[in-house]
Design a protein around this motif. Structure first.
Motif, PDB file in Angstrom:
ATOM      1  N   PHE A   1      67.026  59.271  73.277  1.00  0.00           N
ATOM      2  CA  PHE A   1      68.092  59.749  74.162  1.00  0.00           C
ATOM      3  C   PHE A   1      68.687  58.599  74.961  1.00  0.00           C
ATOM      4  O   PHE A   1      69.915  58.498  75.129  1.00  0.00           O
ATOM      5  CB  PHE A   1      67.557  60.823  75.105  1.00  0.00           C
ATOM      6  N   GLN A   2      67.844  57.714  75.475  1.00  0.00           N
ATOM      7  CA  GLN A   2      68.339  56.597  76.272  1.00  0.00           C
ATOM      8  C   GLN A   2      69.210  55.668  75.434  1.00  0.00           C
ATOM      9  O   GLN A   2      70.241  55.148  75.918  1.00  0.00           O
ATOM     10  CB  GLN A   2      67.155  55.829  76.868  1.00  0.00           C
ATOM     11  N   ALA A   3      68.834  55.469  74.178  1.00  0.00           N
ATOM     12  CA  ALA A   3      69.650  54.626  73.308  1.00  0.00           C
ATOM     13  C   ALA A   3      71.016  55.258  73.053  1.00  0.00           C
ATOM     14  O   ALA A   3      72.058  54.574  73.099  1.00  0.00           O
ATOM     15  CB  ALA A   3      68.924  54.385  71.987  1.00  0.00           C
ATOM     16  N   GLN A   4      71.016  56.569  72.797  1.00  0.00           N
ATOM     17  CA  GLN A   4      72.272  57.270  72.575  1.00  0.00           C
ATOM     18  C   GLN A   4      73.140  57.252  73.839  1.00  0.00           C
ATOM     19  O   GLN A   4      74.368  57.087  73.769  1.00  0.00           O
ATOM     20  CB  GLN A   4      71.991  58.720  72.171  1.00  0.00           C
ATOM     21  N   LEU A   5      72.490  57.432  74.970  1.00  0.00           N
ATOM     22  CA  LEU A   5      73.220  57.439  76.249  1.00  0.00           C
ATOM     23  C   LEU A   5      73.855  56.079  76.507  1.00  0.00           C
ATOM     24  O   LEU A   5      75.037  55.986  76.901  1.00  0.00           O
ATOM     25  CB  LEU A   5      72.265  57.817  77.378  1.00  0.00           C
ATOM     26  N   ASN A   6      73.095  55.018  76.303  1.00  0.00           N
ATOM     27  CA  ASN A   6      73.628  53.668  76.537  1.00  0.00           C
ATOM     28  C   ASN A   6      74.762  53.333  75.583  1.00  0.00           C
ATOM     29  O   ASN A   6      75.789  52.754  75.991  1.00  0.00           O
ATOM     30  CB  ASN A   6      72.510  52.635  76.390  1.00  0.00           C
ATOM     31  N   GLN A   7      74.606  53.691  74.325  1.00  0.00           N
ATOM     32  CA  GLN A   7      75.651  53.403  73.350  1.00  0.00           C
ATOM     33  C   GLN A   7      76.926  54.182  73.671  1.00  0.00           C
ATOM     34  O   GLN A   7      78.042  53.632  73.597  1.00  0.00           O
ATOM     35  CB  GLN A   7      75.158  53.756  71.943  1.00  0.00           C
ATOM     36  N   GLY A   8      76.770  55.458  74.018  1.00  0.00           N
ATOM     37  CA  GLY A   8      77.940  56.267  74.343  1.00  0.00           C
ATOM     38  C   GLY A   8      78.636  55.798  75.604  1.00  0.00           C
ATOM     39  O   GLY A   8      79.885  55.744  75.662  1.00  0.00           O
ATOM     40  N   THR A   9      77.845  55.447  76.615  1.00  0.00           N
ATOM     41  CA  THR A   9      78.423  54.957  77.876  1.00  0.00           C
ATOM     42  C   THR A   9      79.172  53.654  77.644  1.00  0.00           C
ATOM     43  O   THR A   9      80.305  53.458  78.149  1.00  0.00           O
ATOM     44  CB  THR A   9      77.312  54.747  78.921  1.00  0.00           C
TER      45      THR A   9
ATOM     46  N   GLN B   1      86.042  58.074  84.609  1.00  0.00           N
ATOM     47  CA  GLN B   1      84.940  58.597  85.409  1.00  0.00           C
ATOM     48  C   GLN B   1      84.569  60.015  84.978  1.00  0.00           C
ATOM     49  O   GLN B   1      83.392  60.375  84.934  1.00  0.00           O
ATOM     50  CB  GLN B   1      85.337  58.587  86.900  1.00  0.00           C
ATOM     51  N   ALA B   2      85.569  60.822  84.626  1.00  0.00           N
ATOM     52  CA  ALA B   2      85.297  62.191  84.159  1.00  0.00           C
ATOM     53  C   ALA B   2      84.565  62.169  82.827  1.00  0.00           C
ATOM     54  O   ALA B   2      83.643  62.964  82.582  1.00  0.00           O
ATOM     55  CB  ALA B   2      86.605  62.968  84.029  1.00  0.00           C
ATOM     56  N   ALA B   3      84.995  61.253  81.964  1.00  0.00           N
ATOM     57  CA  ALA B   3      84.342  61.140  80.650  1.00  0.00           C
ATOM     58  C   ALA B   3      82.888  60.727  80.799  1.00  0.00           C
ATOM     59  O   ALA B   3      81.997  61.251  80.115  1.00  0.00           O
ATOM     60  CB  ALA B   3      85.098  60.137  79.785  1.00  0.00           C
ATOM     61  N   LEU B   4      82.638  59.778  81.724  1.00  0.00           N
ATOM     62  CA  LEU B   4      81.262  59.344  81.960  1.00  0.00           C
ATOM     63  C   LEU B   4      80.416  60.478  82.541  1.00  0.00           C
ATOM     64  O   LEU B   4      79.242  60.654  82.183  1.00  0.00           O
ATOM     65  CB  LEU B   4      81.236  58.135  82.908  1.00  0.00           C
ATOM     66  N   ALA B   5      81.024  61.244  83.436  1.00  0.00           N
ATOM     67  CA  ALA B   5      80.289  62.345  84.085  1.00  0.00           C
ATOM     68  C   ALA B   5      79.963  63.454  83.094  1.00  0.00           C
ATOM     69  O   ALA B   5      78.924  64.113  83.206  1.00  0.00           O
ATOM     70  CB  ALA B   5      81.109  62.890  85.259  1.00  0.00           C
TER      71      ALA B   5
ATOM     72  N   ALA C   1      76.886  62.456  79.664  1.00  0.00           N
ATOM     73  CA  ALA C   1      75.422  62.592  79.746  1.00  0.00           C
ATOM     74  C   ALA C   1      74.964  64.049  79.586  1.00  0.00           C
ATOM     75  O   ALA C   1      74.055  64.329  78.790  1.00  0.00           O
ATOM     76  CB  ALA C   1      74.907  61.999  81.052  1.00  0.00           C
ATOM     77  N   PRO C   2      75.566  65.024  80.312  1.00  0.00           N
ATOM     78  CA  PRO C   2      75.142  66.426  80.126  1.00  0.00           C
ATOM     79  C   PRO C   2      75.395  66.938  78.707  1.00  0.00           C
ATOM     80  O   PRO C   2      74.579  67.679  78.152  1.00  0.00           O
ATOM     81  CB  PRO C   2      75.976  67.193  81.149  1.00  0.00           C
ATOM     82  N   GLN C   3      76.551  66.541  78.133  1.00  0.00           N
ATOM     83  CA  GLN C   3      76.851  66.986  76.773  1.00  0.00           C
ATOM     84  C   GLN C   3      75.851  66.398  75.775  1.00  0.00           C
ATOM     85  O   GLN C   3      75.409  67.075  74.842  1.00  0.00           O
ATOM     86  CB  GLN C   3      78.278  66.578  76.396  1.00  0.00           C
ATOM     87  N   LEU C   4      75.529  65.124  75.987  1.00  0.00           N
ATOM     88  CA  LEU C   4      74.561  64.489  75.098  1.00  0.00           C
ATOM     89  C   LEU C   4      73.193  65.144  75.227  1.00  0.00           C
ATOM     90  O   LEU C   4      72.503  65.367  74.223  1.00  0.00           O
ATOM     91  CB  LEU C   4      74.452  62.996  75.419  1.00  0.00           C
ATOM     92  N   LEU C   5      72.805  65.483  76.458  1.00  0.00           N
ATOM     93  CA  LEU C   5      71.522  66.133  76.675  1.00  0.00           C
ATOM     94  C   LEU C   5      71.496  67.503  75.995  1.00  0.00           C
ATOM     95  O   LEU C   5      70.497  67.870  75.360  1.00  0.00           O
ATOM     96  CB  LEU C   5      71.244  66.275  78.168  1.00  0.00           C
ATOM     97  N   GLN C   6      72.590  68.255  76.119  1.00  0.00           N
ATOM     98  CA  GLN C   6      72.654  69.568  75.489  1.00  0.00           C
ATOM     99  C   GLN C   6      72.555  69.466  73.970  1.00  0.00           C
ATOM    100  O   GLN C   6      71.807  70.220  73.326  1.00  0.00           O
ATOM    101  CB  GLN C   6      73.968  70.265  75.878  1.00  0.00           C
TER     102      GLN C   6
END
Length: 217
Positions: free
Chosen positions: A94-102, A121-125, A128-133
């Motif tokens: 998850f952390q790898a996906q989060l970092n790559q997406g960010t 800023q909206a895209a960043l906000a 993370a929740p969408q990726l977690l879901q």
């Protein structure tokens, strides 16, 4: 010695010997059948132990996956659910996906000159929740595949156990029939011997009667 007495004595000896040999043969046959059936029972058990050992990793994986599914769905309590979600968020995947997406969002914003814009800023906000879901749903699906595989392995082991029990039950029945057959054969042999002895005893009495009468039968 009167001929009848000699014949009767030989008949007695022959009957006793015949019954003894018949009993020994019946016992040997029963022992052979019992030994063969016992070998079948032991082989069935060996094969079942092999199947059980072969299926064990899949059954264990299925149990673990099912427990994790239950934890993620809250079926093991709120604390277990929170722990499962936290473990998912902190996982290397998850952390790898989060970092790559960010990084992708920031690089795109930098290239278009909107690094400090509201859209970025909206895209960043939202990311993370969408990726977690998405990761949560994928994890549930993956765990479902493992638990289903475990269920299949457990079912296969159960079927093997039932087959082994049925085969061993039949073999135990064969053992019982072999022993019962030996007992019946011995009983018949002894009955025949008793009949022969009774006949011989009658002939001996008849011979003694002839002795008293002065007649040699």
């Amino acid at each position: 010695m009167p001929a009848v007495a000699v014949a009767a004595g030989l008949g007695v000896a022959g009957s006793v010997y015949s019954a003894h040999q018949g009993n020994k043969a019946a016992d040997r046959a029963a022992d052979a059948q019992t030994a063969a059936a016992q070998m079948g029972v032991e082989e069935n058990r060996r094969q079942f132990d092999f199947i059980q050992e072969l299926m064990k990793p899949y059954v264990d994986s299925g149990k673990t996956a099912l427990n994790q599914q239950m934890g993620m769905l809250g079926l093991n309590g709120a604390a277990a659910q929170q722990q499962a979600i936290g473990a998912l968020q902190n996982s290397p995947f998850f952390q790898a996906q989060l970092n790559q997406g960010t990084n992708a969002i920031l690089q795109n914003a930098s290239a278009t000159g909107g690094l400090r814009g509201g859209n970025t800023q909206a895209a960043l906000a939202q990311f993370a929740p969408q990726l977690l879901q998405q990761t949560y749903q994928n994890q549930l699906s993956n765990l479902g595949g493992l638990s289903s595989m475990g269920l299949g392995a457990a079912t296969g082991t159960g079927n093997a156990a039932q087959n082994t029990a049925a085969q061993n039950s039949e073999l135990f029945g064969n053992m019982g029939q072999a022993q019962a057959g030996a007992y019946l054969a011995r009983a018949q042999n002894n009955q025949d011997m008793i009949g022969s002895l009774a006949g011989a005893a009658g002939r001996l009495d008849f011979a003694n009667l002839g002795k008293y009468l002065g007649v040699d039968f």
